[in-house]
Scaffold this motif. Structure first.
Motif, PDB file in Angstrom:
ATOM      1  N   ARG A 167      12.259   8.723  -7.931  1.00 41.78           N
ATOM      2  CA  ARG A 167      11.314   8.322  -6.885  1.00 41.78           C
ATOM      3  C   ARG A 167      10.253   7.372  -7.429  1.00 41.78           C
ATOM      4  O   ARG A 167       9.893   6.399  -6.773  1.00 41.78           O
ATOM      5  N   VAL A 168       9.751   7.661  -8.616  1.00 39.49           N
ATOM      6  CA  VAL A 168       8.760   6.771  -9.222  1.00 39.49           C
ATOM      7  C   VAL A 168       9.355   5.385  -9.426  1.00 39.49           C
ATOM      8  O   VAL A 168       8.735   4.359  -9.087  1.00 39.49           O
ATOM      9  N   ARG A 169      10.572   5.328  -9.963  1.00 41.80           N
ATOM     10  CA  ARG A 169      11.222   4.030 -10.189  1.00 41.80           C
ATOM     11  C   ARG A 169      11.453   3.295  -8.882  1.00 41.80           C
ATOM     12  O   ARG A 169      11.271   2.072  -8.802  1.00 41.80           O
ATOM     13  N   ALA A 170      11.843   4.038  -7.839  1.00 43.01           N
ATOM     14  CA  ALA A 170      12.105   3.399  -6.545  1.00 43.01           C
ATOM     15  C   ALA A 170      10.840   2.783  -5.970  1.00 43.01           C
ATOM     16  O   ALA A 170      10.844   1.635  -5.509  1.00 43.01           O
ATOM     17  N   TRP A 171       9.733   3.542  -5.994  1.00 41.65           N
ATOM     18  CA  TRP A 171       8.494   3.006  -5.429  1.00 41.65           C
ATOM     19  C   TRP A 171       7.966   1.847  -6.250  1.00 41.65           C
ATOM     20  O   TRP A 171       7.410   0.881  -5.696  1.00 41.65           O
ATOM     21  N   ARG A 172       8.133   1.875  -7.549  1.00 38.83           N
ATOM     22  CA  ARG A 172       7.720   0.737  -8.375  1.00 38.83           C
ATOM     23  C   ARG A 172       8.553  -0.497  -8.069  1.00 38.83           C
ATOM     24  O   ARG A 172       8.044  -1.623  -8.054  1.00 38.83           O
ATOM     25  N   LEU A 203       0.827  -1.207   0.000  1.00 34.81           N
ATOM     26  CA  LEU A 203       0.000   0.000   0.000  1.00 34.81           C
ATOM     27  C   LEU A 203       0.863   1.260   0.000  1.00 34.81           C
ATOM     28  O   LEU A 203       0.566   2.233  -0.690  1.00 34.81           O
ATOM     29  N   ARG A 204       1.948   1.227   0.782  1.00 29.02           N
ATOM     30  CA  ARG A 204       2.834   2.399   0.823  1.00 29.02           C
ATOM     31  C   ARG A 204       3.518   2.619  -0.523  1.00 29.02           C
ATOM     32  O   ARG A 204       3.731   3.770  -0.940  1.00 29.02           O
ATOM     33  N   ALA A 205       3.844   1.532  -1.216  1.00 31.66           N
ATOM     34  CA  ALA A 205       4.471   1.667  -2.524  1.00 31.66           C
ATOM     35  C   ALA A 205       3.501   2.279  -3.530  1.00 31.66           C
ATOM     36  O   ALA A 205       3.892   3.124  -4.350  1.00 31.66           O
ATOM     37  N   LEU A 206       2.236   1.869  -3.473  1.00 26.51           N
ATOM     38  CA  LEU A 206       1.232   2.456  -4.364  1.00 26.51           C
ATOM     39  C   LEU A 206       1.052   3.941  -4.056  1.00 26.51           C
ATOM     40  O   LEU A 206       0.991   4.776  -4.968  1.00 26.51           O
ATOM     41  N   LEU A 207       0.954   4.267  -2.762  1.00 22.38           N
ATOM     42  CA  LEU A 207       0.812   5.667  -2.372  1.00 22.38           C
ATOM     43  C   LEU A 207       2.037   6.472  -2.779  1.00 22.38           C
ATOM     44  O   LEU A 207       1.932   7.587  -3.299  1.00 22.38           O
ATOM     45  N   ALA A 209       4.713  10.474  -6.078  1.00 21.62           N
ATOM     46  CA  ALA A 209       5.877  10.806  -6.900  1.00 21.62           C
ATOM     47  C   ALA A 209       5.456  11.234  -8.302  1.00 21.62           C
ATOM     48  O   ALA A 209       6.040  12.154  -8.894  1.00 21.62           O
ATOM     49  N   LEU A 210       4.423  10.575  -8.856  1.00 21.12           N
ATOM     50  CA  LEU A 210       3.921  10.982 -10.166  1.00 21.12           C
ATOM     51  C   LEU A 210       3.327  12.390 -10.116  1.00 21.12           C
ATOM     52  O   LEU A 210       3.545  13.204 -11.027  1.00 21.12           O
ATOM     53  N   ALA A 211       2.584  12.676  -9.032  1.00 22.92           N
ATOM     54  CA  ALA A 211       2.008  14.017  -8.885  1.00 22.92           C
ATOM     55  C   ALA A 211       3.098  15.058  -8.739  1.00 22.92           C
ATOM     56  O   ALA A 211       3.028  16.150  -9.338  1.00 22.92           O
ATOM     57  N   ARG A 212       4.126  14.729  -7.966  1.00 23.87           N
ATOM     58  CA  ARG A 212       5.243  15.668  -7.819  1.00 23.87           C
ATOM     59  C   ARG A 212       5.935  15.896  -9.152  1.00 23.87           C
ATOM     60  O   ARG A 212       6.375  17.005  -9.461  1.00 23.87           O
ATOM     61  N   GLY A 213       6.032  14.832  -9.947  1.00 23.28           N
ATOM     62  CA  GLY A 213       6.668  14.963 -11.248  1.00 23.28           C
ATOM     63  C   GLY A 213       5.912  15.877 -12.190  1.00 23.28           C
ATOM     64  O   GLY A 213       6.515  16.536 -13.045  1.00 23.28           O
TER      65      GLY A 213
END
Length: 327
Positions: free
Chosen positions: A294-299, A270-274, A279-283
């Motif tokens: 950050r997007v790559r890390a969470w994925r 759940l934390r990875a999805l959030l 991160a996408l919104a920040r981008g």
């Protein structure tokens, strides 16, 4: 100079801007120092070889992780204790002596660590209770963003004791586990445990070490009467280290908290999805390489958690027989 019955082991990875102060302090304490470099590309090995010829240097062709590198440095150690010191940590000679004397004078203690202080004088919370499902949920979903005094109000008794041990220096006290940024451990205990668990690439080796020490009836001591300066997080970016953190968290719970592994794994997913969504919104607001990392890390964290298997993760990984000693 008084001889200190300890060998210092330092693991580096792109640490050229921090390691000089660390090594200078260790050598001034009269300690034999073993440095294992994990495939740095910033000139760390060349600097160490040129400016610190007394340091035993081993250079790995690839980044083998912190635990395995420590085990490489451990091979053939003959002193009574080992000091694990991060390259961004400066350990004064008096602190080195204090840690080793604590092990000498208190035979029930197997691991001991000093107070850690940032360069701006702030005291780090470096003594902790063992993690639980509750502590992970709090960390995953915002409690880590709160100031320490606020977190303390909502903490359990053991966590409040750990905060007090760090922030209100007094007598030495036993704690569950201490930060591996700087600690001393009996050599015979570390060897009996098979070295650090190489199933952890980085993170959680210190908590794992202390838990296994306690299970061998060897206490873990926090020693606030001596201190070391710790910069923290100096050699890697969050995008590089976060996946290792979450992979190690899942391994720790698979090995030592199997009944809560499922909920912890779900919390990580759940934390990875959030994290990906944020991160996408920040981008969108601030496009650039940092947002993409950050997007790559969470994925990657989501992929790790989705594939995590409790049975596989719970298996011990012994000290590798291929770990050469320093020369």
């Amino acid at each position: 100079m008084t001889t200190v019955d300890a060998t210092a082991i330092v693991v580096t990875h792109n640490s050229v801007s921090q390691v000089q102060d660390c090594l200078s302090a260790l050598l001034s304490a009269g300690l034999p120092v073993r440095l294992i470099d994990n495939a740095s590309t910033d000139g760390t090995p060349a600097l160490v070889g040129a400016r610190f010829p007394a340091v035993d240097l081993l250079v790995n062709d690839e980044n083998v992780g912190f635990a395995r590198a420590v085990n490489q440095g451990l091979a053939g150690v003959r002193t009574g204790s080992v000091l694990l010191v991060n390259p961004d940590c400066v350990l004064p000679p008096a602190t080195a002596r204090g840690l080793v004397e604590a092990l000498r004078d208190r035979p029930e203690v197997g691991v001991v660590a000093p107070r850690l202080i940032a360069r701006d004088g702030r005291v780090a919370v470096s003594a902790h209770p063992f993690e639980s499902l509750t502590s992970v949920l709090g960390c995953q979903f915002g409690a880590a963003l709160l100031p320490v005094p606020v977190r303390k109000l909502f903490s359990g008794r053991s966590r409040r004791r750990a905060y007090d041990a760090c922030l209100r220096p007094g007598e030495p006290r036993t704690v569950d586990w201490v930060s591996g940024a700087c600690l001393a451990v009996r050599t015979d205990l570390l060897l009996d445990l098979g070295g650090l668990d190489e199933g952890y690439f980085m993170y959680y080796e210190d908590e794992e070490l202390c838990l296994r020490a306690w299970r061998r009836n060897a206490a873990v001591l926090y020693l606030p009467t001596v201190s070391a300066t710790h910069v923290g997080g100096a050699s890697s970016s969050p995008g590089q280290t976060w996946p290792h953190l979450y992979a190690s968290r899942l391994r720790f719970f698979a090995r030592h908290r199997p009944s809560t592994f499922g909920p912890v794994r779900l919390a990580v997913l759940l934390r990875a999805l959030l994290g990906t969504a944020l991160a996408l919104a920040r981008g969108l607001l601030r496009p650039g390489p940092a947002a993409r990392r950050r997007v790559r890390a969470w994925r990657e964290i989501y992929r790790i958690a989705a594939a995590a298997d409790r049975t596989t993760l719970s298996q011990p990984v012994p000290m590798t027989s291929r770990s050469p000693s320093c020369t």
